[in-house]
Design a protein around this motif. Structure first.
Motif, PDB file in Angstrom:
ATOM      1  N   ASP A 275      24.501 -11.237 -94.717  1.00 27.80           N
ATOM      2  CA  ASP A 275      25.271 -10.660 -95.820  1.00 27.80           C
ATOM      3  C   ASP A 275      26.410  -9.771 -95.326  1.00 27.80           C
ATOM      4  O   ASP A 275      27.373  -9.535 -96.061  1.00 27.80           O
ATOM      5  CB  ASP A 275      24.352  -9.869 -96.758  1.00 27.80           C
ATOM      6  CG  ASP A 275      23.591  -8.763 -96.055  1.00 27.80           C
ATOM      7  OD1 ASP A 275      23.229  -8.924 -94.880  1.00 27.80           O
ATOM      8  OD2 ASP A 275      23.348  -7.713 -96.696  1.00 27.80           O
TER       9      ASP A 275
ATOM     10  N   THR B  44      32.038 -13.842 -96.281  1.00 27.99           N
ATOM     11  CA  THR B  44      33.265 -13.618 -97.038  1.00 27.99           C
ATOM     12  C   THR B  44      33.552 -14.850 -97.891  1.00 27.99           C
ATOM     13  O   THR B  44      33.227 -15.979 -97.513  1.00 27.99           O
ATOM     14  CB  THR B  44      34.488 -13.333 -96.145  1.00 27.99           C
ATOM     15  OG1 THR B  44      34.750 -14.468 -95.317  1.00 27.99           O
ATOM     16  CG2 THR B  44      34.289 -12.090 -95.302  1.00 27.99           C
ATOM     17  N   ILE B  45      34.148 -14.606 -99.052  1.00 33.99           N
ATOM     18  CA  ILE B  45      34.566 -15.663 -99.964  1.00 33.99           C
ATOM     19  C   ILE B  45      36.042 -15.449-100.236  1.00 33.99           C
ATOM     20  O   ILE B  45      36.434 -14.405-100.772  1.00 33.99           O
ATOM     21  CB  ILE B  45      33.752 -15.636-101.273  1.00 33.99           C
ATOM     22  CG1 ILE B  45      32.245 -15.738-100.974  1.00 33.99           C
ATOM     23  CG2 ILE B  45      34.185 -16.769-102.198  1.00 33.99           C
ATOM     24  CD1 ILE B  45      31.369 -15.499-102.185  1.00 33.99           C
TER      25      ILE B  45
ATOM     26  N   PRO C 193      31.823  -9.870-100.581  1.00 34.70           N
ATOM     27  CA  PRO C 193      31.327  -9.593-101.935  1.00 34.70           C
ATOM     28  C   PRO C 193      30.439  -8.353-101.953  1.00 34.70           C
ATOM     29  O   PRO C 193      29.810  -8.012-100.942  1.00 34.70           O
ATOM     30  CB  PRO C 193      30.521 -10.841-102.277  1.00 34.70           C
ATOM     31  CG  PRO C 193      30.084 -11.380-100.950  1.00 34.70           C
ATOM     32  CD  PRO C 193      31.196 -11.067 -99.988  1.00 34.70           C
TER      33      PRO C 193
ATOM     34  N   TRP D  87      27.458 -14.999-104.509  1.00 35.59           N
ATOM     35  CA  TRP D  87      27.444 -14.733-103.075  1.00 35.59           C
ATOM     36  C   TRP D  87      26.079 -15.052-102.481  1.00 35.59           C
ATOM     37  O   TRP D  87      25.979 -15.575-101.370  1.00 35.59           O
ATOM     38  CB  TRP D  87      27.819 -13.272-102.790  1.00 35.59           C
ATOM     39  CG  TRP D  87      26.734 -12.281-103.101  1.00 35.59           C
ATOM     40  CD1 TRP D  87      26.580 -11.567-104.247  1.00 35.59           C
ATOM     41  CD2 TRP D  87      25.634 -11.917-102.255  1.00 35.59           C
ATOM     42  NE1 TRP D  87      25.458 -10.776-104.182  1.00 35.59           N
ATOM     43  CE2 TRP D  87      24.868 -10.971-102.964  1.00 35.59           C
ATOM     44  CE3 TRP D  87      25.240 -12.293-100.964  1.00 35.59           C
ATOM     45  CZ2 TRP D  87      23.706 -10.391-102.439  1.00 35.59           C
ATOM     46  CZ3 TRP D  87      24.080 -11.725-100.433  1.00 35.59           C
ATOM     47  CH2 TRP D  87      23.335 -10.781-101.169  1.00 35.59           C
TER      48      TRP D  87
ATOM     49  N   ASP E 141      25.273 -17.739 -99.527  1.00 42.57           N
ATOM     50  CA  ASP E 141      24.764 -17.213 -98.261  1.00 42.57           C
ATOM     51  C   ASP E 141      23.541 -17.980 -97.776  1.00 42.57           C
ATOM     52  O   ASP E 141      23.257 -18.003 -96.573  1.00 42.57           O
ATOM     53  CB  ASP E 141      24.413 -15.726 -98.430  1.00 42.57           C
ATOM     54  CG  ASP E 141      24.087 -15.039 -97.119  1.00 42.57           C
ATOM     55  OD1 ASP E 141      24.741 -15.358 -96.105  1.00 42.57           O
ATOM     56  OD2 ASP E 141      23.181 -14.194 -97.103  1.00 42.57           O
TER      57      ASP E 141
ATOM     58  N   LEU F 132      34.834 -20.233 -97.510  1.00 42.49           N
ATOM     59  CA  LEU F 132      33.569 -19.523 -97.293  1.00 42.49           C
ATOM     60  C   LEU F 132      33.329 -19.327 -95.808  1.00 42.49           C
ATOM     61  O   LEU F 132      33.447 -20.272 -95.024  1.00 42.49           O
ATOM     62  CB  LEU F 132      32.411 -20.325 -97.900  1.00 42.49           C
ATOM     63  CG  LEU F 132      30.995 -19.797 -97.660  1.00 42.49           C
ATOM     64  CD1 LEU F 132      30.780 -18.476 -98.395  1.00 42.49           C
ATOM     65  CD2 LEU F 132      29.959 -20.834 -98.106  1.00 42.49           C
TER      66      LEU F 132
ATOM     67  N   THR G 230      30.267 -17.872 -93.338  1.00 49.26           N
ATOM     68  CA  THR G 230      28.867 -17.438 -93.295  1.00 49.26           C
ATOM     69  C   THR G 230      28.408 -17.374 -91.847  1.00 49.26           C
ATOM     70  O   THR G 230      29.103 -17.792 -90.928  1.00 49.26           O
ATOM     71  CB  THR G 230      27.951 -18.423 -94.052  1.00 49.26           C
ATOM     72  OG1 THR G 230      27.822 -19.635 -93.284  1.00 49.26           O
ATOM     73  CG2 THR G 230      28.497 -18.756 -95.430  1.00 49.26           C
TER      74      THR G 230
END
Length: 458
Positions: free
Chosen positions: A92, A96-97, A102, A259, A263, A433, A435
């Motif tokens: 987390d 990022t998006i 978020p 989010w 994730d 995205l 991750t």
């Protein structure tokens, strides 16, 4: 305990940082024996230090949990990258998006001081936030300051009662209870039971396709995912990573935060479906495994009790995950609440005043990898042994495991390293995205599907 009291615990006699690695190796060996995983001729070197600094052996727990999933897949954890594991557990923090990080925590989630101690609340879902406000008799637009004032006027027991009676989530920040944890550790970390005695797999069940060159360990397997938040989705994300066709089912009335889905949604299809309808039973009839993450009482109301499913669908592997275990069927919970209730938050208090937390949602992630190890093992063994199996674990059981491992007086310092090699990039419905990459070496994620974008079909 008075709010001003120093509740930083005295380190036990076995408090040696060097014991963390040994404890991780011992835990992995015990999980391997519980599940019957053959590690073959692999000789593992001493576990590396996973940079998740805390008083408790969080890094060792993470290494053992991920290693169990690796071994279950028929691979070797020798090449596990400790930095990659740490980033996966803190995914987390790197998510990022479209370039933005978020907001992960609601302002209604956190530690709050009462007249005689502390409580921990969880309000990330809108309905839990609304219930918390209702329990404290606050307006819909109440800010954190109003919550703080309302709780500062209450005793801990009263605060917890007021919030939970309204349907919210709150627990006292409790002291460690060694006798309770010892009793929990007397049971397997992953409890496996056989439900039927068929000698061969049911003819509708899939067969593993791992014999073909280049195939993934769980190719050909169909998995239904009825889980939410972190632990269950980490489990099913890992099964998808290993090649399973994972179909995540969410109820129409309870959207998942975008989010959170992105994730942990890698490689899965996402369906909106009422679990009480006939279509779910049709999907179960053709599934190889189902992972259940709802409260035990909720599963009963939906007609999804694990024993019922295992009997109704011979050959099905049923994995059940809960926050508190089957002994508390109506009690909802999250990693942060289990940390607080089990004594972890007091142990991790920085100065002995305000409660602390583990450096990651480590109970969630560890439960997810451990359950994935169990499901993978049972699926790969099913063609030889037949029958339905149920495997269970809980966040509270994982907490008891962590509390029984060696600890240190103070956390190690944070380790700085370049996170860029440990990031994956995807385009999801036009959004960029970023991750964490998989903790399991040698595998790469497929992109998450947008929430609710797929059809309920295999």
């Amino acid at each position: 305990m008075p709010a001003s009291a120093d509740f930083r615990p005295v380190a036990p006699p076995h408090d040696e940082a060097s014991g963390h690695g040994d404890a991780g190796a011992a835990l992995l060996d015990r999980v391997r024996l519980e599940l019957g995983i053959d590690r073959g001729s692999t000789v593992l070197p001493p576990p590396p230090t996973v940079p998740l600094p805390s008083r408790l052996a969080t890094g060792a727990l993470a290494w053992a949990s991920v290693s169990a999933a690796v071994l279950a897949a028929g691979c070797s954890p020798v090449s596990l990258d400790p930095a990659r594991v740490a980033i996966a557990y803190r995914s987390d923090r790197v998510l990022t998006i479209d370039g933005d990080a978020p907001p992960v925590w609601s302002p209604y989630s956190g530690f709050w001081e009462t007249t005689d101690g502390w409580v921990r609340t969880h309000g990330n879902y809108p309905h839990h936030a609304a219930a918390l406000r209702a329990g404290l008799h606050l307006r819909e637009d109440a800010d954190p300051a109003a919550v703080r004032v309302a709780l500062a006027e209450r005793r801990t027991a009263s605060a917890v009662s007021d919030i939970t009676s309204a349907g919210g989530l709150a627990v006292p920040v409790a002291v460690e209870r060694p006798a309770v944890d010892r009793a929990l550790r007397e049971r397997p970390l992953l409890e496996v039971s056989r439900v039927d005695e068929e000698s061969v797999s049911h003819p509708r069940r899939s067969e593993l396709a791992a014999t073909s060159p280049g195939s993934l360990p769980l190719s050909g397997m169909r998995v239904l995912d009825l889980t939410r938040v972190i632990a269950g989705p980490v489990c099913t994300r890992t099964l998808a990573l290993l090649g399973a066709d994972v179909l995540r089912i969410d109820p129409p009335h309870l959207p998942e935060p975008a989010w959170q889905h992105l994730d942990t949604g890698h490689g899965k299809r996402s369906v909106i479906l009422d679990a009480r309808g006939a279509r779910l039973q049709e999907l179960l009839a053709e599934a190889d495994a189902v992972v259940l993450g709802y409260r035990p009482a909720a599963l009963d109301r939906l007609g999804l009790h694990p024993e019922l499913l295992a009997r109704r669908h011979p050959g099905l592997i049923v994995a059940q995950l809960s926050a508190w275990g089957t002994e508390s069927p109506d009690l909802a919970g999250f990693d942060s609440l289990v940390q607080a209730e089990s004594g972890i938050s007091r142990i991790e208090s920085a100065e002995g005043g305000r409660p602390g937390a583990l450096p990651a949602q480590a109970l969630d992630h560890s439960a997810g990898y451990l359950l994935a190890a169990a499901v993978t093992t049972l699926l790969r063994r099913r063609s030889r042994e037949g029958g339905s199996r149920i495997v269970r674990t809980s966040l509270r059981r994982v907490a008891a495991e962590l509390l029984g491992m060696p600890r240190r007086g103070d956390p190690a310092a944070e380790v700085d390293f370049d996170v860029r090699p440990h990031l994956a990039r995807f385009d999801v419905d036009g959004s960029a995205l970023v991750t964490a990459r998989p903790a399991l070496p040698g595998f790469e994620f497929r992109a998450p599907h947008p929430w609710g974008s797929d059809q309920p079909v295999w």
